[in-house]
Design an enzyme around this catalytic site. Sequence first.
Site, mmCIF file in Angstrom:
data_model
loop_
_atom_site.group_PDB
_atom_site.id
_atom_site.type_symbol
_atom_site.label_atom_id
_atom_site.label_comp_id
_atom_site.label_asym_id
_atom_site.label_seq_id
_atom_site.Cartn_x
_atom_site.Cartn_y
_atom_site.Cartn_z
ATOM 1 N N HIS A 85 0.824 -1.198 0.000
ATOM 2 C CA HIS A 85 0.000 0.000 0.000
ATOM 3 C C HIS A 85 0.867 1.261 0.000
ATOM 4 O O HIS A 85 1.793 1.387 0.785
ATOM 5 C CB HIS A 85 -0.905 -0.011 1.239
ATOM 6 C CG HIS A 85 -1.910 1.095 1.258
ATOM 7 N ND1 HIS A 85 -2.898 1.197 0.307
ATOM 8 C CD2 HIS A 85 -2.071 2.162 2.074
ATOM 9 C CE1 HIS A 85 -3.636 2.269 0.560
ATOM 10 N NE2 HIS A 85 -3.154 2.871 1.623
ATOM 11 N N ILE A 127 1.596 -2.552 5.449
ATOM 12 C CA ILE A 127 2.552 -2.468 4.341
ATOM 13 C C ILE A 127 2.156 -3.374 3.185
ATOM 14 O O ILE A 127 2.881 -3.473 2.203
ATOM 15 C CB ILE A 127 3.976 -2.857 4.792
ATOM 16 C CG1 ILE A 127 3.921 -4.191 5.543
ATOM 17 C CG2 ILE A 127 4.593 -1.773 5.642
ATOM 18 C CD1 ILE A 127 5.276 -4.795 5.727
ATOM 19 N N GLU A 128 1.018 -4.047 3.304
ATOM 20 C CA GLU A 128 0.566 -4.885 2.191
ATOM 21 C C GLU A 128 -0.742 -4.302 1.637
ATOM 22 O O GLU A 128 -0.716 -3.343 0.889
ATOM 23 C CB GLU A 128 0.455 -6.347 2.650
ATOM 24 C CG GLU A 128 1.829 -6.875 3.107
ATOM 25 C CD GLU A 128 1.847 -8.351 3.415
ATOM 26 O OE1 GLU A 128 1.583 -9.169 2.520
ATOM 27 O OE2 GLU A 128 2.144 -8.719 4.572
ATOM 28 N N MET A 129 -1.884 -4.842 2.004
ATOM 29 C CA MET A 129 -3.133 -4.361 1.420
ATOM 30 C C MET A 129 -3.811 -3.284 2.287
ATOM 31 O O MET A 129 -4.698 -2.564 1.816
ATOM 32 C CB MET A 129 -4.057 -5.546 1.141
ATOM 33 C CG MET A 129 -3.445 -6.496 0.101
ATOM 34 S SD MET A 129 -4.159 -8.181 0.107
ATOM 35 C CE MET A 129 -5.601 -7.924 -0.921
#
Lengths: 334, 334
Positions: A85, A127-129
């Site tokens: 993200h 830090i991902e979705m």
Amino acid sequence: MKVTVKSLVLALATSVVASAASAATVRDEPIVPIEPAVVDNPAKVALGKKLFFEPRLSMSGIISCNTCHNLSRGGTDNLKTSIGHQWRAGPVNAPTVLNSSLAIAQFWDGRAANLKEQAGGPIQAGIEMAMPHTLALDVLQSIPGYVEEFTAVFGPGDIDMDKVTSAIAAFEETLVTPNSRFDQWLKGDDKALSVDELAGYTLFKDSGCVTCHNGEAAGGTSYQRMGVVKPYASTSPVEGRYAVTGNDADRFNFKVPTLRNVEMTYPYFHDGQARTLEEAVDIMGQLQLGRHYSEVEIGQIVAFLKTLTGEQPQIMVPILPPSSNATPRPDPFN
Amino acid sequence: MKVTVKSLVLALATSVVASAASAATVRDEPIVPIEPAVVDNPAKVALGKKLFFEPRLSMSGIISCNTCHNLSRGGTDNLKTSIGHQWRAGPVNAPTVLNSSLAIAQFWDGRAANLKEQAGGPIQAGIEMAMPHTLALDVLQSIPGYVEEFTAVFGPGDIDMDKVTSAIAAFEETLVTPNSRFDQWLKGDDKALSVDELAGYTLFKDSGCVTCHNGEAAGGTSYQRMGVVKPYASTSPVEGRYAVTGNDADRFNFKVPTLRNVEMTYPYFHDGQARTLEEAVDIMGQLQLGRHYSEVEIGQIVAFLKTLTGEQPQIMVPILPPSSNATPRPDPFN
């Protein structure tokens, strides 16, 4: 009638013989052939596939499971560490989703017991979705096509994360890659491997790689220290299994990655620092086995590793149901 | 022999009658049915499909054509404006790739004459894939699987952008969506539309929407000013066709977007400011036609618009050939 029964008995007898023969021809090796997936709930798998390709499970509306576990690319993103993200950098290399159902646990540090437990993590990781589960569920619940499909698979009731992750896991369990040339050889086809490839496998086995890279997935069966003989100089701050257990003995222990389709899943190691398969084999030899493989030996092992590329899952691009007017819209730039 | 010839003649006669009958039943309307794509070079289309799904055509290694023209989502990303390299915001809403071959030109301002000319743009645009063409070609040329496939399709010789964009365009030309309920109605099936949907179409036609939204794609046949009766208050600085021609008269002229699959291609307008189909119809009525549609009328027009959703292309996820050791690696965080 008599003829029919006789044929049936004959057919059964033949089939028993054939299956005994086929079982007999599987070589007794530390790596075991992968069997094709058996789908017992196709509707659930179809729903899970949609969710796997669903960017609306991310805050930005652009990142899906398939972004980092790209089924066009051996189930990986082929980056050192993933882009999440707002272009944040992930801490570790995205492991392949292919054959992940065959591993003892999920994530490099094994912090999820299984695929269902794993699937919820990246959705909400900042830090991902970066998508809170409550918002993800609001989004799904507002889309008539999903409500209908969840009801068909799970019966009436609100969509919850248990259903979401259970469907994603059901799809991921189908992502196995049988019938690699190595598996053909395991099943008795002497011509499936070249002389070099077979020499590579013999060396791989005799020098001890199979201590960790074994089983159906040629890995994923144990946690091992990265850097047994010599310490590994990583650019990554992650400490592996220690993060889960808090035991000092688990520091830098990671789940052994699968070597299936390893030709497609570059770069290598938990930090993605090894750019090529040759580099990875060289470093593994030195750090884990205290052995300096020659260039020829590395070439042979790499030739063997490339025989582990299996049949990639044949996936039809899912058509995702459109949002309704009530569906919360992503706002990626704020 | 005589019998065979007679059968042949009969078959031919039947086919002529059938096709005459079918032609006769297509209603004479300003919107025309979409015909299925005819693939005359399947190898080129297959190569173009790989390139369409190829993240290595981007500097980051993560963005492909399919990221913003997602074939799971009506060929769009369903964002106001797209997310590009290093999370940069694009200036306009990503138009659908579906049925884009039916438009007079490509991009909102028509600056590319056709799909082949279009395909090179986003690859090198700094706010999209940010990949210099020279580097994109170095990457492709270093991948044995691509070299083989380009040679099979185009004959021997280096990979160049002409071949790359020509293959992508060949794939995109297959992305049409025939057999929508509206097309079934156009072809004579009276039961394909409900009373409300038909009322919506009649209103759409009689109030003048078809002046611009006509032809196979229900759009894409002309450039029109956004804001004919009243000016459009946009948050976007883009000025449309003026950027291409430099003529003051072309300021805020945009290519009329297709309405095919419009249910799936939200949000709407070149700046993505219209969140729902209802909002888009309302604004279009006021700004382009000087007409305030009632809530009932808007509902009917929206009901009609949803009958324009056609059969989505059935695409098998392509398996991309792995990079070689010589392939330049992406470095998304620097």
